[in-house]
Design a protein around this motif. Structure first.
Motif, PDB file in Angstrom:
ATOM      1  N   LYS A   1       0.837  -1.209   0.000  1.00  0.00           N
ATOM      2  CA  LYS A   1       0.000   0.000   0.000  1.00  0.00           C
ATOM      3  C   LYS A   1       0.870   1.257   0.000  1.00  0.00           C
ATOM      4  CE  LYS A   1      -3.335  -1.898   3.077  1.00  0.00           C
ATOM      5  NZ  LYS A   1      -4.125  -1.678   4.289  1.00  0.00           N
ATOM      6  N   GLU A   2       1.884   1.246   0.831  1.00  0.00           N
ATOM      7  CA  GLU A   2       2.771   2.412   0.918  1.00  0.00           C
ATOM      8  C   GLU A   2       3.515   2.623  -0.393  1.00  0.00           C
ATOM      9  OE1 GLU A   2       3.815   5.725   2.595  1.00  0.00           O
ATOM     10  OE2 GLU A   2       2.572   4.272   3.647  1.00  0.00           O
ATOM     11  N   ALA A   3       3.972   1.557  -1.017  1.00  0.00           N
ATOM     12  CA  ALA A   3       4.661   1.674  -2.306  1.00  0.00           C
ATOM     13  C   ALA A   3       3.698   2.185  -3.371  1.00  0.00           C
ATOM     14  CB  ALA A   3       5.242   0.324  -2.715  1.00  0.00           C
TER      15      ALA A   3
ATOM     16  N   ALA B   1      -6.425   6.451  -5.430  1.00  0.00           N
ATOM     17  CA  ALA B   1      -5.143   5.829  -5.086  1.00  0.00           C
ATOM     18  C   ALA B   1      -5.235   5.169  -3.711  1.00  0.00           C
ATOM     19  CB  ALA B   1      -4.031   6.870  -5.117  1.00  0.00           C
ATOM     20  N   GLU B   2      -5.881   5.834  -2.758  1.00  0.00           N
ATOM     21  CA  GLU B   2      -6.039   5.263  -1.417  1.00  0.00           C
ATOM     22  C   GLU B   2      -6.896   4.001  -1.463  1.00  0.00           C
ATOM     23  OE1 GLU B   2      -5.315   4.861   2.494  1.00  0.00           O
ATOM     24  OE2 GLU B   2      -4.488   6.475   1.269  1.00  0.00           O
ATOM     25  N   LEU B   3      -8.021   4.065  -2.180  1.00  0.00           N
ATOM     26  CA  LEU B   3      -8.910   2.896  -2.302  1.00  0.00           C
ATOM     27  C   LEU B   3      -8.205   1.764  -3.042  1.00  0.00           C
ATOM     28  CD1 LEU B   3     -11.663   1.585  -1.868  1.00  0.00           C
ATOM     29  CD2 LEU B   3     -12.409   2.657  -4.009  1.00  0.00           C
ATOM     30  N   GLY B   4      -7.467   2.093  -4.102  1.00  0.00           N
ATOM     31  CA  GLY B   4      -6.723   1.080  -4.856  1.00  0.00           C
ATOM     32  C   GLY B   4      -5.669   0.404  -4.009  1.00  0.00           C
ATOM     33  N   ALA B   5      -4.973   1.204  -3.177  1.00  0.00           N
ATOM     34  CA  ALA B   5      -3.962   0.630  -2.288  1.00  0.00           C
ATOM     35  C   ALA B   5      -4.611  -0.294  -1.262  1.00  0.00           C
ATOM     36  CB  ALA B   5      -3.185   1.747  -1.590  1.00  0.00           C
ATOM     37  N   GLU B   6      -5.762   0.097  -0.727  1.00  0.00           N
ATOM     38  CA  GLU B   6      -6.488  -0.767   0.223  1.00  0.00           C
ATOM     39  C   GLU B   6      -6.931  -2.058  -0.462  1.00  0.00           C
ATOM     40  OE1 GLU B   6      -7.170  -0.641   3.507  1.00  0.00           O
ATOM     41  OE2 GLU B   6      -5.861   1.113   3.591  1.00  0.00           O
ATOM     42  N   LEU B   7      -7.462  -1.945  -1.681  1.00  0.00           N
ATOM     43  CA  LEU B   7      -7.882  -3.144  -2.422  1.00  0.00           C
ATOM     44  C   LEU B   7      -6.703  -4.063  -2.690  1.00  0.00           C
ATOM     45  CD1 LEU B   7     -10.399  -1.657  -5.019  1.00  0.00           C
ATOM     46  CD2 LEU B   7     -10.930  -3.157  -3.100  1.00  0.00           C
TER      47      LEU B   7
END
Length: 181
Positions: free
Chosen positions: A28-30, A77-83
């Motif tokens: 997620k961080e990356a 981007a936040e939702l994509g990282a969570e997914l």
């Protein structure tokens, strides 16, 4: 022992799952830092997820044909990282389940092979015993019947009786001839 009651595979699965959470957080961080990762890996699934979610909610509430606005880039981007993080945890957990299923299938196959080997050994033993039984039956059939044995015993008794009689008769004539002299 305790290992039998609490299988090591379950402990391993729990350990892998605990390791996958920090791995998902790193991914997620990356995704938040890398522009390529964000643009091509995180944003498309996030926008699709948002579109499906909003479309479903609108239909449930009775609004049909409503235009759904896409998420802004930061929220996507936040939702994509969570997914992506959740997908990582799901894939690791699913992989562990597949490995456990495969291990179980191998144990079942091994158990079936052992049972088949035992069955084959029993069949061989039964075959060997059948051959032994046939040989014994042939010997019994080749042996004289019981009536013939009884006849032979009676004949042996008669022969013994005859052998015993001449010896007593042979002594008697000698005694008679010696008394005449």
């Amino acid at each position: 022992m305790v290992v039998g009651a609490f299988p090591m595979a379950k402990l391993l699965y729990l350990g892998i799952r605990q390791v996958s959470k920090p791995l998902a957080n790193r991914i997620k961080e990356a995704a938040r830092r890398s522009e390529f990762f964000k643009t091509y890996i995180c944003l498309p699934p996030a926008q699709l997820y948002h579109w499906v979610e909003m479309r479903t909610k609108m239909r449930i509430m009775g609004f049909r044909g409503t235009v759904i606005k896409p998420l802004n880039e930061e929220a996507a981007a936040e939702l994509g990282a969570e997914l992506l993080g959740e997908a990582t945890i799901f894939i690791v957990g699913g992989g562990c389940l597949v490995l456990e299923y495969w291990r179980h299938q191998m144990q079942q196959r091994h158990k079936e092979e052992e049972q088949q080997a035992a069955w084959n050994a029993l069949q061989d033993e039964v075959g060997r015993l059948a051959l032994t039984l046939e040989a014994l039956q042939a010997q019994v059939q080749a042996a004289p019947p019981q009536a013939a044995l009884e006849e032979l015993r009676a004949e042996v008794r008669e022969v013994r009786a005859q052998l015993a009689r001449p010896a007593t008769q042979a002594v008697a004539p000698q005694a008679v001839s010696s008394s005449k002299m």
